[in-house]
Scaffold this active site. Sequence first.
Site, PDB file in Angstrom:
ATOM      1  CG  ASN A  83      51.697  50.258  37.731  1.00 10.52           C
ATOM      2  OD1 ASN A  83      50.943  51.036  38.158  1.00 10.52           O
ATOM      3  ND2 ASN A  83      51.503  49.609  36.629  1.00 10.52           N
ATOM      4  CB  ILE A  84      56.964  54.113  38.544  1.00  6.13           C
ATOM      5  CG1 ILE A  84      55.961  54.646  39.826  1.00  6.13           C
ATOM      6  CG2 ILE A  84      57.892  54.905  38.122  1.00  6.13           C
ATOM      7  CD1 ILE A  84      56.701  55.654  40.976  1.00  6.13           C
ATOM      8  CD  GLU A  85      54.631  49.547  33.101  1.00  5.49           C
ATOM      9  OE1 GLU A  85      54.574  49.943  32.094  1.00  5.49           O
ATOM     10  OE2 GLU A  85      53.863  48.770  33.661  1.00  5.49           O
TER      11      GLU A  85
ATOM     12  CB  CYS B 226      54.805  46.352  42.049  1.00  5.64           C
ATOM     13  SG  CYS B 226      55.293  45.052  41.130  1.00  5.64           S
TER      14      CYS B 226
ATOM     15  CD  GLU C 213      51.085  45.481  44.696  1.00  7.39           C
ATOM     16  OE1 GLU C 213      51.731  46.049  43.819  1.00  7.39           O
ATOM     17  OE2 GLU C 213      50.480  44.477  44.198  1.00  7.39           O
TER      18      GLU C 213
ATOM     19  CB  CYS D 108      54.222  40.391  41.565  1.00  4.43           C
ATOM     20  SG  CYS D 108      55.709  41.411  42.432  1.00  4.43           S
TER      21      CYS D 108
ATOM     22  CB  CYS E  98      54.902  43.165  46.204  1.00  5.97           C
ATOM     23  SG  CYS E  98      55.365  44.275  44.782  1.00  5.97           S
TER      24      CYS E  98
HETATM   25  N1  THU Z   1      52.291  45.368  39.074  1.00  7.51           N
HETATM   26  C1  THU Z   1      51.897  45.979  40.225  1.00  7.51           C
HETATM   27  O1  THU Z   1      52.233  47.357  40.237  1.00  7.51           O
HETATM   28  N2  THU Z   1      51.752  45.184  41.103  1.00  7.51           N
HETATM   29  C2  THU Z   1      51.608  43.971  41.056  1.00  7.51           C
HETATM   30  O2  THU Z   1      51.292  43.206  42.068  1.00  7.51           O
HETATM   31  C3  THU Z   1      51.578  43.113  39.838  1.00  7.51           C
HETATM   32  C4  THU Z   1      52.261  43.812  38.850  1.00  7.51           C
HETATM   33  C5  THU Z   1      52.651  46.264  37.933  1.00  7.51           C
HETATM   34  C6  THU Z   1      54.130  46.101  37.336  1.00  7.51           C
HETATM   35  C7  THU Z   1      54.242  46.435  35.958  1.00  7.51           C
HETATM   36  O3  THU Z   1      54.151  47.908  35.993  1.00  7.51           O
HETATM   37  C8  THU Z   1      52.565  46.037  35.404  1.00  7.51           C
HETATM   38  O4  THU Z   1      51.990  45.967  36.603  1.00  7.51           O
HETATM   39  C9  THU Z   1      52.569  44.930  34.597  1.00  7.51           C
HETATM   40  O5  THU Z   1      53.235  43.834  35.420  1.00  7.51           O
END
Ligand code: THU
Length: 135
Positions: free
Chosen positions: A47-49, A58, A60, A89, A92
């Site tokens: 995941n890259i915020e 996300c 995935e 989620c 994804c």
């Molecule tokens: N996130 C994912 O990378 N995959 C998921 O299936 C659920 C959520 C990440 C998104 C965000 O960076 C962090 O988790 C919190 O929601």
Amino acid sequence: MTLNAEIRQQLIDAAVHARRWAYAPYSHFAVGAAVLTTSGKIYDGVNIENAAYPSGICAERVAVFKAVSEGEHQFPAIAVVTSNAVAPCGACRQVLAEFGLDTMILIADDTGKLIREISLSELLPGAFTSKDLPE
Ligand code: THU
């Protein structure tokens, strides 16, 4: 590509390994993913915020987009690794559905232990796909 125990663990291990690169300074929730292609390749993702929160993505989808950007469209399985072994989620699930509903989702914890295994068709019943678009 037979999804045997060895390949399953390889995929999970790739997701565990990638997870260290998660960029999650806001949620502090690190996610690692790894998608397997029918040709036997593995693409990982994290995941890259972003400070503009909705611009983040996300793990995935990063893994799937890396694979698709190299011409891969068939995914027998994807592993997702988090501290608490959560399922992908909705966004994804939808992105995965574009490439088939038979993909197996391997949900593991951060030690690489497989906690749950479920097909995408079970995780996303009634999926909207290209078949639902008018000709
Ligand atoms: N996130 C994912 O990378 N995959 C998921 O299936 C659920 C959520 C990440 C998104 C965000 O960076 C962090 O988790 C919190 O929601």
